[in-house]
Design a protein around this motif. Structure first.
Motif, PDB file in Angstrom:
ATOM      1  N   ALA A 198       0.860  -1.039   0.151  1.00 20.92           N
ATOM      2  CA  ALA A 198      -0.160  -0.206  -0.075  1.00 20.92           C
ATOM      3  C   ALA A 198       0.899   1.381   0.085  1.00 20.92           C
ATOM      4  O   ALA A 198       0.318   2.446  -0.033  1.00 20.92           O
ATOM      5  CB  ALA A 198      -0.974  -0.053   1.274  1.00 20.92           C
ATOM      6  N   LEU A 199       2.216   1.049   0.159  1.00 20.48           N
ATOM      7  CA  LEU A 199       2.903   2.451   0.058  1.00 20.48           C
ATOM      8  C   LEU A 199       2.706   3.344  -1.014  1.00 20.48           C
ATOM      9  O   LEU A 199       2.705   4.655  -0.959  1.00 20.48           O
ATOM     10  CB  LEU A 199       4.511   1.978   0.199  1.00 20.48           C
ATOM     11  N   PRO A 200       2.740   2.964  -2.216  1.00 21.73           N
ATOM     12  CA  PRO A 200       2.249   3.999  -3.315  1.00 21.73           C
ATOM     13  C   PRO A 200       1.006   4.630  -2.993  1.00 21.73           C
ATOM     14  O   PRO A 200       1.202   6.139  -3.643  1.00 21.73           O
ATOM     15  CB  PRO A 200       2.090   2.994  -4.565  1.00 21.73           C
ATOM     16  N   GLN A 201       0.097   4.184  -2.184  1.00 24.30           N
ATOM     17  CA  GLN A 201      -0.725   5.123  -1.989  1.00 24.30           C
ATOM     18  C   GLN A 201      -0.381   5.939  -0.764  1.00 24.30           C
ATOM     19  O   GLN A 201      -1.190   6.915  -0.648  1.00 24.30           O
ATOM     20  CB  GLN A 201      -2.022   4.067  -1.497  1.00 24.30           C
ATOM     21  N   ILE A 202       0.377   5.469   0.200  1.00 23.41           N
ATOM     22  CA  ILE A 202       0.570   5.997   1.575  1.00 23.41           C
ATOM     23  C   ILE A 202       1.624   7.112   1.299  1.00 23.41           C
ATOM     24  O   ILE A 202       1.598   8.358   1.861  1.00 23.41           O
ATOM     25  CB  ILE A 202       1.081   4.991   2.605  1.00 23.41           C
ATOM     26  N   LEU A 203       2.668   6.998   0.278  1.00 23.38           N
ATOM     27  CA  LEU A 203       3.632   8.027  -0.038  1.00 23.38           C
ATOM     28  C   LEU A 203       3.357   8.814  -0.953  1.00 23.38           C
ATOM     29  O   LEU A 203       3.372   8.845  -2.227  1.00 23.38           O
ATOM     30  CB  LEU A 203       5.109   7.319  -0.564  1.00 23.38           C
ATOM     31  N   ARG A 204       2.633  10.007  -0.478  1.00 28.06           N
ATOM     32  CA  ARG A 204       2.076  11.017  -1.431  1.00 28.06           C
ATOM     33  C   ARG A 204       2.748  12.251  -1.327  1.00 28.06           C
ATOM     34  O   ARG A 204       3.071  12.623  -0.025  1.00 28.06           O
ATOM     35  CB  ARG A 204       0.460  11.037  -0.890  1.00 28.06           C
ATOM     36  N   LEU A 205       2.903  12.740  -2.487  1.00 24.93           N
ATOM     37  CA  LEU A 205       3.780  14.118  -2.249  1.00 24.93           C
ATOM     38  C   LEU A 205       2.967  14.941  -1.500  1.00 24.93           C
ATOM     39  O   LEU A 205       1.730  15.264  -1.188  1.00 24.93           O
ATOM     40  CB  LEU A 205       3.721  14.691  -3.678  1.00 24.93           C
ATOM     41  N   GLY A 206       3.974  15.818  -0.507  1.00 19.45           N
ATOM     42  CA  GLY A 206       3.378  17.025   0.353  1.00 19.45           C
ATOM     43  C   GLY A 206       3.241  16.450   1.752  1.00 19.45           C
ATOM     44  O   GLY A 206       3.103  17.156   2.643  1.00 19.45           O
TER      45      GLY A 206
END
Lengths: 368, 414
Positions: free
Chosen positions: B193-201
Motif C-alpha cells: 500500500a506504500l504507493p498510496q501512502i507515500l503521497r507528495l506533500g
C-alpha cells in the motif's frame, strides 16, 4: 528537569551518608524507571525486556554514569561502556546495591576481585526515596495526568461501530502513539486493562476465541491505562463506559466506586497509611454492601515509575503518608462473577487529604 | 486471516497461533538437548532477551525458566516492584503486577510463578537434585541466585548449553512457518500500500504514524520496527541523522526506503526492506540499489546446508564485493546475517556465538549486507551505506525467499 535531578541526587547522597556507602550501583533500572529518575530523562522508557543490561553507577560526588553489565546484546538500545572495563575509583569500600537480585555474577565477581568491596543492600531505602515528590515533580505528574485526560476524551470515538475488544485496544494505543506516549514496545509503555460484558451480566470466561469479544449496544466496558508520557513521568486513568442506558445495578456500583475513591482521598492525609486507607475502604464501603475485598493493587505511588511505594500489596502499606506524595487511587468494587468497577485517578497528598490531579469527570460514562 | 477456533492471548491482545502440541514439541526438544548434553536441569537466564520465554511458555516478560529433567517446568515472572518488600515474596499473586496479567492456559507442562526470592528459586532448581545444570545465556546469571544454587547443591556443575539449544530452536516447525507467513502477510499488505501512502506533500512523520497504526491494526505486536526512512535527495547523502526528518515533506527527487521487521501474531518475525525513488531515479541512485541487490544475492546464493557457516559466507561476500569495486561494511556488532522467527534477532548469527556453525536445513536467515555509495563529486571521503533486507528459509538446495516481493528499485511519480 535540572533542578529536579539535583534534588534527587541530593536525596541519594544523604542516603549514602546514612548507610555509610561510598557509591551506589543500580541494577534492573526498569524497576521504577530508575535510570530516568537518576538522570532526569524526559523521553519514554526503553522497551522491555531487551534493555536489562544497563546499570547506573552513582559515585561519592553524586555523578551518575550508565554502564552495561556485559557486552551489549545486539538488540540492546542502551550500548554503554562495560562496567567491568571501567575504572570506578573504588577500593576497600562499601558499595550500596539497588535491586541486588538482578546483579549479574560477572559484575559482582569482577568488582569483588578488583576492589575488595563490601556489598550493602540499600534497595528498599533507595526505592523509598522516590515516594515524596518536590513541587516540580508534582507538576510533572500533573502534566502526565493531563495528557491521559486528553487521550481518554477520544474513547467515545472508539466505542462505536461494534468493534472487537482487540480493535478498541489497538485504536486506543494508536491514539497514545499519536501523543508520543510510545516506546518501541507499546505494551510496556502503555499498560492497558480492558474488560467488557453485557451490562448487569456475568463476566466473559477467558480465553475468548478469535476475533475476541465484540462490544455492542447494551455493554459495560472498563478501560484503564497505566503508563508513561513524554516528560519523564507516568500517570494512570480508568473509567467505566456503558453503551446505552445503564442498569440500576451498574449505576449503583459505579457510585460506590466513586464514593470509595472519595473516601480514600479524604483520609489520605499526612500520617495516615495505605493500610489504614484500605481498612476504611473495606469497613465503610465493601462490608456494608456485602462485597469481598480484592487483593490486587489499588492504592500505589506514581512518579517516574507506574507502580511505586507506598502500595497496598506490600509492606510499604504501613508507611505514613507525607505531603507531596503522588498516588494512584483505584479501589475495586468486584461483584461476584462480574467485571469490576474501578474509578482510577492520580492524586497528590496534601494536609487536607489527597487532591485529584486528573480532570476527567468521574460520572459513569454513558454513550448512546 | 482466518483464525477461527483459536483462543486470544491476554483476552484481547493477540490470537494464539500455536497448539499445545507445538509447545510440547518445544519442551520435549529442550529435554532431548538436555539429555545429549548430560544435564539434569536447564536454566534459561533472562529468557526474554532472545525470546525463549515466549517460545517456550507462550508468555512474555519472564526472568527465568527452569526446566527439570522430568515434571513441570517453571517460568518466573519479571519483577515489577522491589518484591523483597512483599509480605511473602514467594507467593504467586498476579494482582501485584500492572504489566503482567494472570497467565492464560496456553501450554501444558509449564507453571508460571511470581518473582520469588533467589532462595526459593534455588529450592525449585535443587528439588530434582541435579548434578549438572545447563545454562542458556550463562552471562546473564545473577550473582545471588548463583550463590543460593551452589549453597543448595554443593558440588553442582554448570555447562553452557546455549548453542545446542539455539540449534534446536532454529529449525522451524510447520506451525512456526505458518505464523511466520502471517507476519509476512500483514507486513506485505502495508508494503504494497506504500504507493498510496507515500503521497507528495505529506511529511515523513505523518506517513510513519499511518504505517505504525496500520501494522498494529493488522495484528502485529511486541517490539515494533516498521519504518520508512527519508534517505536524502538523489545524489547527495542525508545531511543529518535519519530520524531528524520527520517534518520533511515528500517531493519529487526524494529517496525513501521502507524497512519492516515486525512480529505478527505468535510473535513470529520476518523482515524485508525495499527502496523507492520519488520521481525518475538518478543513475547513481539506481546503481547503488542494484549494487546492494547484487551483493545481497551473492550472499544468499551461498546459504546452503552444505557445511558452510555464516562467518565463511561473510568472507566470501567481502571478496565478491571487492571484485565489483565495492566495500562491505564490517564492524563489531554489525550482524548482517542472523536468524529470525521468534524474535527479530535469533541465532544463528554473524558476530555472535553461532557464527561458525554449519548452516542446516529448516533455519530462517535474515540478510542485509551493507555496501557504500561514494559521492566523488562532493568530496573524496563522502559516502553513504545502503543495504537491502530480505528473509529466507534454508531448504535442501539453498535459500528459499520467504517474502516473494521483487527486490528492484520501486519508482513512484515517474
Amino acid at each position: 528537569m535540572e533542578a529536579i535531578q539535583k534534588n534527587r541526587i541530593g536525596r541519594v547522597l544523604e542516603l549514602m551518608r546514612e548507610k555509610n556507602v561510598d557509591a551506589v550501583l543500580v541494577s534492573a533500572c526498569y524497576l521504577g524507571n530508575l535510570d530516568a529518575w537518576l538522570l532526569g530523562k524526559e523521553g519514554m522508557p526503553l522497551h522491555l525486556p531487551y534493555n536489562r543490561n544497563n546499570l547506573c553507577f552513582v559515585d561519592r560526588d553524586g555523578a551518575v554514569t550508565e554502564y552495561c553489565a556485559r557486552e551489549p546484546h545486539p538488540t540492546d538500545w542502551g550500548k554503554f561502556p562495560l562496567i567491568t572495563e571501567a575504572e570506578l575509583g573504588l577500593g576497600g569500600r562499601r558499595l550500596g546495591l539497588v535491586n541486588p537480585t538482578y546483579l549479574k555474577k560477572v559484575v559482582r565477581d569482577d568488582l569483588q576481585a578488583k576492589y575488595d568491596l563490601e556489598f550493602v543492600d540499600i534497595s528498599d531505602e533507595f526505592h523509598l526515596l522516590k515516594t515524596k515528590k518536590t513541587p516540580e515533580e508534582i507538576e510533572g505528574v500533573e502534566r502526565a495526568a493531563a495528557l491521559f485526560d486528553r487521550v481518554f476524551t477520544a474513547i467515545p470515538l472508539l466505542l462505536t461501530g461494534e468493534r472487537t475488544e482487540r480493535e478498541i485496544a489497538v485504536a486506543l494505543r494508536n491514539r497514545l502513539r499519536e501523543m508520543n506516549a510510545e516506546c518501541e514496545d507499546l505494551q510496556t509503555s502503555s499498560m492497558l486493562t480492558m474488560t467488557s460484558s453485557r451490562d448487569g451480566e456475568r463476566a466473559a470466561s477467558e480465553p475468548i476465541e478469535w476475533p475476541g469479544r465484540r462490544v455492542t449496544y447494551g455493554d459495560r466496558i472498563n478501560i484503564q491505562v497505566n503508563g508513561f508520557m513524554p516528560g519523564g513521568f507516568a500517570a494512570a486513568l480508568g473509567r467505566t463506559y456503558v453503551l446505552g442506558e445503564p442498569s440500576e445495578e451498574t449505576a449503583g456500583y459505579w457510585n460506590l466506586a466513586v464514593q470509595a475513591q472519595s473516601l480514600i482521598a479524604e483520609k489520605a492525609k499526612p500520617g495516615a497509611t495505605v493500610a489504614q486507607l484500605m481498612t476504611a475502604f473495606r469497613t465503610e464501603i465493601l462490608e456494608p454492601a456485602g462485597l469481598v475485598p480484592d487483593t490486587g493493587n489499588q492504592i500505589y505511588g506514581i512518579g517516574t515509575g507506574v507502580f511505586e511505594a507506598p502500595r497496598n500489596v506490600d509492606s510499604t502499606r504501613d508507611l505514613p503518608l507525607e505531603e507531596g506524595m503522588t498516588l494512584v487511587i483505584a479501589p475495586k468494587i468486584v461483584p461476584e462473577g462480574k467485571d469490576p468497577y474501578c474509578c482510577c485517578d492520580v492524586f497528590v497528598v496534601t494536609a487536607d487529604g489527597a487532591r485529584r490531579l486528573s480532570r476527567t469527570g468521574r460520572g459513569l460514562c454513558v454513550l448512546d | 486471516m482466518n483464525y477461527k477456533g483459536k483462543p486470544m492471548v491476554g483476552r484481547y491482545e493477540q490470537v494464539e497461533l500455536f497448539s499445545k502440541a507445538e509447545y510440547r514439541r518445544r519442551l520435549d526438544g529442550i529435554r532431548r538437548v538436555m539429555k545429549e548434553q548430560e544435564v539434569e536441569c536447564a536454566l534459561f537466564l533472562e529468557p526474554g532477551e532472545e525470546t525463549y520465554d515466549h517460545w517456550l511458555t507462550g508468555r512474555r516478560y519472564l526472568d527465568l525458566i527452569i526446566v527439570p529433567e522430568t515434571g513441570e517446568a517453571t517460568g518466573v515472572c519479571l519483577g515489577e516492584l522491589n518484591e523483597a518488600l512483599c509480605d511473602d515474596p514467594d507467593e504467586t499473586d498476579f494482582g501485584r503486577y500492572i504489566l503482567q496479567k494472570k497467565p492464560d492456559p496456553l501450554c501444558e507442562g509449564v507453571k508460571i510463578i511470581g518473582h520469588a526470592s533467589d532462595r526459593y528459586l534455588a529450592g525449585i532448581i535443587a528439588s530434582g537434585n541435579p548434578r549438572r545444570i545447563g545454562l542458556v545465556l550463562p552471562v546473564n546469571m545473577n550473582a545471588f541466585l548463583y550463590d543460593e544454587i551452589v549453597k543448595a547443591l554443593p558440588g553442582v556443575e554448570f555447562a553452557d548449553i546455549s548453542i545446542p539449544v539455539a540449534i534446536f530452536r532454529s529449525v522451524k516447525s510447520g506451525e512456526e512457518m505458518y505464523a511466520v507467513r502471517q507476519s509476512r502477510n500483514i507486513q506485505m499488505k502495508v508494503m504494497e500500500a506504500l504507493p498510496q501512502i507515500l503521497r507528495l506533500g505529506r511529511t515523513i512523520g505523518e506517513m510513519q504514524w499511518e504505517i505504525s497504526n496500520l501494522l498494529t491494526e493488522l495484528g502485529t505486536t511486541g517490539v515494533r520496527n516498521g519504518n520508512i526512512h527519508y534517505n536524502g535527495p538523489m545524489d547527495a547523502p542525508l545531511d543529518g541523522p535519519m530520524n531528524a526528518f520527520g517534518d520533511h515533506k515528500l517531493q519529487i527527487g526524494d529517496r525513501i526506503s521502507a524497512l519492516f521487521e515486525v512480529p505478527g501474531p505468535g510473535h513470529q518475525v520476518i523482515a524485508f526492506e525495499r527502496h523507492y525513488s520519488i520521481g525518475e531515479p538518478s543513475k547513481g541512485y539506481r546503481e547503488s540499489v542494484e549494487n546492494a541487490i547484487r551483493v545481497h544475492e551473492f550472499a544468499v546464493s551461498q546459504m546452503k546446508p552444505n557445511g558452510i557457516s555464516l562467518a565463511q559466507i561473510a568472507v566470501k561476500t567481502r571478496k565478491y564485493a571487492n571484485t565489483l569495486g565495492l566495500e562491505l561494511r564490517e564492524s563489531l556488532g554489525w550482524n548482517w546475517m542472523h536468524g529470525m522467527g521468534a524474535f527479530f534477532y535469533d541465532q544463528y548469527s554473524l558476530e555472535d556465538y553461532t557464527e561458525d556453525l554449519p548452516l542446516q536445513e529448516g533455519i530462517m536467515l535474515h540478510c542485509h549486507p551493507l555496501i557504500y555509495r561514494n559521492f566523488p563529486e562532493l568530496g573524496p571521503n563522502v559516502r553513504e551505506g545502503i543495504h537491502l533486507v530480505n528473509t529466507y528459509r534454508i531448504g535442501p538446495d539453498g535459500a528459499e525467499d520467504l517474502v516473494g516481493m521483487p527486490k528492484d528499485l520501486i519508482v513512484l511519480y515517474a
